[in-house]
Design a protein around this motif. Structure first.
Motif, PDB file in Angstrom:
ATOM      1  N   LEU A 146       0.884  -1.175   0.000  1.00 39.44           N
ATOM      2  CA  LEU A 146       0.000   0.000   0.000  1.00 39.44           C
ATOM      3  C   LEU A 146       0.909   1.209   0.000  1.00 39.44           C
ATOM      4  CD1 LEU A 146      -2.603  -0.827   2.843  1.00 39.44           C
ATOM      5  CD2 LEU A 146      -2.655  -1.513   0.445  1.00 39.44           C
ATOM      6  N   ARG A 147       0.712   2.106  -0.926  1.00 38.38           N
ATOM      7  CA  ARG A 147       1.640   3.223  -1.028  1.00 38.38           C
ATOM      8  C   ARG A 147       0.897   4.500  -1.427  1.00 38.38           C
ATOM      9  NH1 ARG A 147       6.863   2.866  -3.799  1.00 38.38           N
ATOM     10  NH2 ARG A 147       7.200   0.937  -2.676  1.00 38.38           N
ATOM     11  N   SER A 148       1.092   5.558  -0.658  1.00 36.46           N
ATOM     12  CA  SER A 148       0.554   6.873  -1.037  1.00 36.46           C
ATOM     13  C   SER A 148       1.583   7.529  -1.953  1.00 36.46           C
ATOM     14  CB  SER A 148       0.395   7.772   0.186  1.00 36.46           C
ATOM     15  OG  SER A 148      -0.322   7.097   1.186  1.00 36.46           O
ATOM     16  N   LEU A 149       1.139   8.061  -3.070  1.00 32.17           N
ATOM     17  CA  LEU A 149       2.105   8.726  -3.940  1.00 32.17           C
ATOM     18  C   LEU A 149       1.415   9.726  -4.860  1.00 32.17           C
ATOM     19  CD1 LEU A 149       1.704   6.961  -6.786  1.00 32.17           C
ATOM     20  CD2 LEU A 149       3.166   5.381  -5.565  1.00 32.17           C
TER      21      LEU A 149
ATOM     22  N   GLY B  54       0.835  14.571 -10.661  1.00 34.21           N
ATOM     23  CA  GLY B  54       0.390  15.677  -9.832  1.00 34.21           C
ATOM     24  C   GLY B  54      -0.811  15.350  -8.955  1.00 34.21           C
ATOM     25  N   ARG B  55      -1.343  14.143  -9.069  1.00 31.67           N
ATOM     26  CA  ARG B  55      -2.516  13.793  -8.255  1.00 31.67           C
ATOM     27  C   ARG B  55      -2.117  12.880  -7.095  1.00 31.67           C
ATOM     28  NH1 ARG B  55      -3.964  13.298 -13.719  1.00 31.67           N
ATOM     29  NH2 ARG B  55      -5.343  15.000 -14.303  1.00 31.67           N
ATOM     30  N   ALA B  56      -2.695  13.154  -5.945  1.00 30.86           N
ATOM     31  CA  ALA B  56      -2.400  12.322  -4.772  1.00 30.86           C
ATOM     32  C   ALA B  56      -3.286  11.081  -4.819  1.00 30.86           C
ATOM     33  CB  ALA B  56      -2.665  13.118  -3.493  1.00 30.86           C
TER      34      ALA B  56
ATOM     35  N   SER C 273      -2.877   9.271   4.149  1.00 31.91           N
ATOM     36  CA  SER C 273      -2.216  10.059   3.112  1.00 31.91           C
ATOM     37  C   SER C 273      -0.708   9.762   3.058  1.00 31.91           C
ATOM     38  CB  SER C 273      -2.428  11.550   3.384  1.00 31.91           C
ATOM     39  OG  SER C 273      -1.779  11.905   4.593  1.00 31.91           O
ATOM     40  N   ARG C 274      -0.246   8.974   3.986  1.00 30.19           N
ATOM     41  CA  ARG C 274       1.182   8.625   3.993  1.00 30.19           C
ATOM     42  C   ARG C 274       1.365   7.134   4.198  1.00 30.19           C
ATOM     43  NH1 ARG C 274       3.780  13.665   5.898  1.00 30.19           N
ATOM     44  NH2 ARG C 274       1.941  14.849   6.481  1.00 30.19           N
ATOM     45  N   LEU C 275       0.712   6.356   3.394  1.00 29.81           N
ATOM     46  CA  LEU C 275       0.839   4.911   3.587  1.00 29.81           C
ATOM     47  C   LEU C 275       2.087   4.394   2.899  1.00 29.81           C
ATOM     48  CD1 LEU C 275      -2.792   3.579   3.055  1.00 29.81           C
ATOM     49  CD2 LEU C 275      -1.516   3.725   5.202  1.00 29.81           C
TER      50      LEU C 275
END
Ligand code: GCW
Length: 662
Positions: A95-98, A102-104, A134-136
Motif C-alpha cells: 500500500l503506497r501513497s504517492l 500531480g494527483r495524490a 495520506s502517507r501509507l
C-alpha cells in the motif's frame, strides 16, 4: 441492534474528522476491466467499507484523479512507479501513497488479484484503526503458505467441541442452496488471509467422500474460490472398505491405492483446486495404517501419491496416543520423530501446540525442531474446549504468540513450520463464535497465521478498534482486559503447569478427584499425581523422562525444577508441598495464591467491563456482562473445587490470609 454478525468488518460511521480523512483518500477506485471475481470482491469490499465509514460512495473510475485508490498488478501498474513486486510473492501486497501526474493517489499493488483482495482489506483495516491514509507505505507477504481453518463439523450439523450453534454448513440444502452466510464467512477469512478450510471433522465419516458430498463441497468451493480460500476434506482412513466394498484399507494393498487414486481424481473433477486431505489416523479409536501393521509413513504416502498428480497435500495429524504407555505426553514424538525424512514431499505432519491437548497452558510440543526433514504444521485450537467454552472471556492471542515464539533450538516454532491450522470456533449463531469476544480468537489466529511476528497486544488493539470502539480510553481498557484474560484462566483452572483437571464428559468444570475412567490416561489424577508427598508429573529422567524429547539445552533445563520455567513447573516435576518458589511462598501457598489471583482477575474484568457501559452498544454490553458473571462464578467453582480437593490429599491447612471459599 448490534448483534455481532458483522464481526470486525462493521465499517460503521466514523467521527466527522475521521470521516473526512477517509473520504478524501477514497474518492474513486481505479481497477482493471473486466475484473475477475476476486478483483470484483476487492472492489465491492472497498465500496462497502468506504460507504459505511464515511457515508459517501467511492465509484469505479478509469482515470486516476485526486484521492483515487488504484488497484494494480504488474499488468496495469502506472509507468514510472517503482513497486517491490518480487518481494510480494503470490499473496502479498503493498500500500503506497504517492503522486501520479500531480494527483495524490493510493496504490494497492499485488502480483495477483488475491493479493489485491488482501491489500484492500489491509487498507480498510488501516482506515478503521486510524492510520494516516495520506502517507501509507506498507508491505506484507505471508510467512506461511498454508493458513487453514479446521472445522470439526459433522455431516449432521453437530460440531465437535463447537459452542456457537449448529455447523454453518447446511449440508441438507447444499449444493442447490448457497446461504449468503458463506460469502460473509469468506470475506471474514479473506480479511485475515486465511487461504484454506477443512470442512468436516477429523473424526470423519466416510460419507464425506461420496459423490453427493463432493458435490456439496464443490458448491462451497465455488463460493469461497474468489476469496482465495481452498476447500479441503478430512478423510476417513477406512473409506475404501466402507465406500468401496474392499476387504481391507491396508495402504500397501494395490486395490486400496487404486481406490484412493480414483477418489482423488473424482474430487478434482469437481473441485480442480481442492486443497487435499486432513487425516486423524490411529488416534482415539480412528482407523489407520497401524490396523494393518503399517506405519504413519505408509498411510500418509499412499494418500500423497493419490493427490500428487493434482497438486494436493496430505495433512497427517500427529495427535496420537494409546492407553497405558506410561506417559501420554511422549507418544506423538515416539511415533513420529523416527519417521523424519520418510514422508512424501506433499505430506505435512500437523502437530498440536503442546503434547497433551490444548490445555490453558502447555510447554511447546517436542516435535517442533525435531523433524527437520519433514514439513510440519502447527495446530492451534480456536474453539475453547478446555478454556470455558464460549462463555468465558479468554483472549487466545497470548497463547498463540507464546507457542509461535517458543524457541525449541534457537529458532522460534514459527520458523519450524510450513503451515498453520486453527480448529474453528465458528457456528451458525448470529455472532458466529458463540460470544462477542470469541470473535477475537478467530481474528487473532488469522492475523498471527499471516504474520507470526505480530504482537498479540497489537492484534487485540486493532480488533477492538474495528469491533467495538476507537475511543482511546475505552480501547486501552478493553485491550488490558483481553491481555489479562489468558493468564486468568490458567490461574483459576491449571496454574503452575498443572493440566487436564477437567471433568471428562464435558471438559468444562473441575474434576481433579476423578480416578476411575476406563482409560488411565484420561484420569485427572494421572496428570496431577497429588498425594501427601506433593504434586506434579515427574517427567525428568527419574520419572517418565519426557524431557529427553527436547533438544539438549531444554532437556537439561527441564530436568531440574530450579531451571524449569515456573509456569511449567508441575508439568515436569513432582515436588513436595513445601517446595520454595521464587515468590518466597511454598508450592502449596503459591498454588492457592494463583487460584485466588485468577478469580480476582475475572472480578476486575467484570468491573472494567461495567465501567465501559457508555462506550459499548447496549446489546453487546449486556451480552458480555452476563457471560462475565457466569465466568466469575465458574472461576470460583474451579478454585474452590481444586483447592478443597488438593487440601484433602495434602492434609494441609489453607495458607494464612486465604479467604475461605464463599
Ligand atoms: O482431545 C480431543 C478432543 C476431541 C478431538 C481430539 C482431536 C476431534 O476432545 O474432541 O477430536 O482432541 O484433536 O482429534
Amino acid at each position: 441492534v448490534e448483534d455481532g454478525y458483522d464481526l470486525w468488518l462493521r465499517y460503521r460511521g466514523l467521527a466527522m474528522v475521521a470521516q473526512a480523512r477517509v473520504a478524501t483518500q477514497a474518492r474513486s477506485i481505479v481497477h482493471a476491466e473486466p475484473a475477475s471475481p476476486t478483483l470484483q470482491a476487492a472492489v465491492a469490499e472497498l465500496k462497502r467499507g468506504v460507504a459505511g465509514m464515511t457515508g459517501k460512495e467511492a465509484a469505479s473510475a478509469t482515470q486516476s484523479a485526486d484521492g483515487a485508490l488504484l488497484l494494480v498488478t504488474p499488468a496495469n501498474a502506472p509507468k514510472g512507479v517503482d513497486l517491490p513486486w518480487s518481494e510480494l510473492g503470490r499473496e502479498g501486497y503493498a500500500l503506497r501513497s504517492l503522486k501520479l501526474g500531480g494527483r495524490a493517489v493510493t496504490v494497492i499493488a499485488a502480483n495477483t488479484d488475491t493479493g489485491l483482495l488482501y491489500g484492500s482489506f489491509a487498507w480498510l483495516r488501516a482506515a478503521q484503526t486510524g492510520a494516516d491514509l495520506s502517507r501509507l507505505d506498507l508491505r506484507a507477504a505471508p510467512k506461511l503458505g498454508l493458513r487453514l481453518l479446521n472445522h470439526w463439523d459433522n455431516l449432521d450439523r453437530t460440531v465437535e467441541r463447537g459452542y456457537a450453534g449448529a455447523s454453518i454448513w447446511d449440508w441438507w440444502k447444499l449444493p442447490d442452496l448457497r446461504d449468503v452466510r458463506y460469502v460473509d464467512y469468506a470475506r471474514a477469512n479473506a480479511s485475515l488471509g486465511i487461504n484454506g478450510t477443512v470442512l468436516n471433522n477429523v473424526n470423519a465419516k466416510a460419507d464425506s467422500l461420496t459423490a453427493p458430498f463432493i458435490a456439496k463441497a464443490a458448491a462451497l468451493a465455488e463460493v469461497l474460490r474468489p476469496y482465495g480460500i481452498k476447500v479441503w476434506l478430512s478423510a476417513r482412513f477406512s473409506a475404501p472398505k466402507e465406500l468401496g466394498g474392499l476387504k481391507t484399507a491396508d495402504p500397501l494393498d494395490p486395490a486400496v491405492r487404486a481406490w484412493w487414486k480414483a477418489k482423488a481424481d473424482e474430487i478434482y473433477q469437481s473441485i480442480p483446486d481442492f486443497g487435499g486431505f486432513l487425516v486423524k489416523a490411529n488416534s482415539e479409536g480412528q482407523p489407520g495404517p497401524q490396523d494393518y501393521g503399517r506405519n504413519h509413513v505408509d498411510g500418509a504416502n499412499m494418500l500423497a501419491e493419490a493427490l500428487s498428480a493434482h497438486g494436493g497435500v496430505v495433512m497427517w495429524r500427529a495427535f496420537v496416543y494409546a492407553p497405558d504407555t506410561g506417559d501420554r505426553a511422549k507418544q506423538a514424538f515416539a511415533e513420529f520423530q523416527p519417521l523424519d525424512g520418510q514422508f512424501a514431499a506433499n505430506v505435512i505432519v500437523q502437530v498440536k501446540n503442546g503434547a497433551i491437548d490444548f490445555q490453558p497452558r502447555e510447554p511447546f510440543h517436542p516435535l517442533f525442531g525435531a523433524m527437520p526433514k519433514t514439513p510440519l504444521a502447527l495446530e492451534l485450537q480456536i474453539t475453547k474446549e478446555y478454556l470455558g467454552f464460549s462463555t468465558h472471556l479468554v483472549y487466545l492471542g497470548p497463547l498463540f504468540e507464546e507457542v509461535l515464539r517458543a524457541q525449541p533450538d534457537g529458532a522460534p516454532v514459527a520458523q519450524h513450520v510450513k503451515a498453520i491450522a486453527g480448529v474453528a470456533n465458528i457456528g451458525s449463531d448470529r455472532n458466529w463464535s458463540g460470544s462477542h469476544f470469541d470473535q477475537a480468537n478467530w481474528y487473532a489466529f488469522g492475523r498471527l497465521a499471516w504474520n507470526p511476528e505480530l504482537a498479540s497486544s497489537d492484534v487485540a488493539r486493532e480488533w477492538v478498534q474495528q469491533t467495538f470502539t476507537t475511543a482511546p480510553r475505552a480501547v486501552d481498557s478493553l485491550v488490558a482486559m483481553m491481555l489479562a484474560s489468558r493468564e486468568a484462566v490458567v490461574d483459576y483452572m491449571t496454574p503452575l503447569g498443572l493440566h487436564h483437571l477437567m471433568g471428562t464428559a464435558h471438559h468444562h468444570g473441575p474434576a481433579p478427584w476423578v480416578d476411575d475412567l476406563e482409560r488411565a490416561d484420561w484420569n485427572p489424577v494421572y496428570f496431577h499425581r497429588a498425594g501427601r508427598d506433593g504434586i506434579g508429573f515427574d517427567r525428568t529422567p527419574r520419572g517418565s523422562n519426557a524431557v529427553a524429547q527436547y533438544a539438549p539445552d531444554w532437556a537439561a533445563r527441564l530436568a531440574r525444577p530450579e531451571t524449569t520455567p515456573e509456569d511449567w513447573l508441575l508439568w515436569f516435576h513432582h515436588l513436595p508441598w513445601d517446595y520454595p518458589l521464587r515468590s518466597g511462598r511454598t508450592l502449596w501457598a503459591e498454588l492457592v495464591a494463583r487460584y485466588d489471583r485468577g478469580v480476582a482477575t475475572v472480578a476486575d474484568m467484570r468491573s472494567q467491563w461495567a465501567a465501559l457501559k457508555a462506550d459499548i452498544d447496549p446489546q453487546r454490553h449486556a451480552d458480555v456482562a452476563a457471560y462475565l458473571a457466569v465466568q466469575e462464578a465458574e472461576a470460583r467453582w474451579w478454585r474452590d473445587a481444586c483447592v478443597a480437593y488438593f487440601q484433602s490429599v495434602s492434609g494441609l491447612p489453607l495458607p494464612a490470609g486465604t479467604r475461605a471459599p464463599a
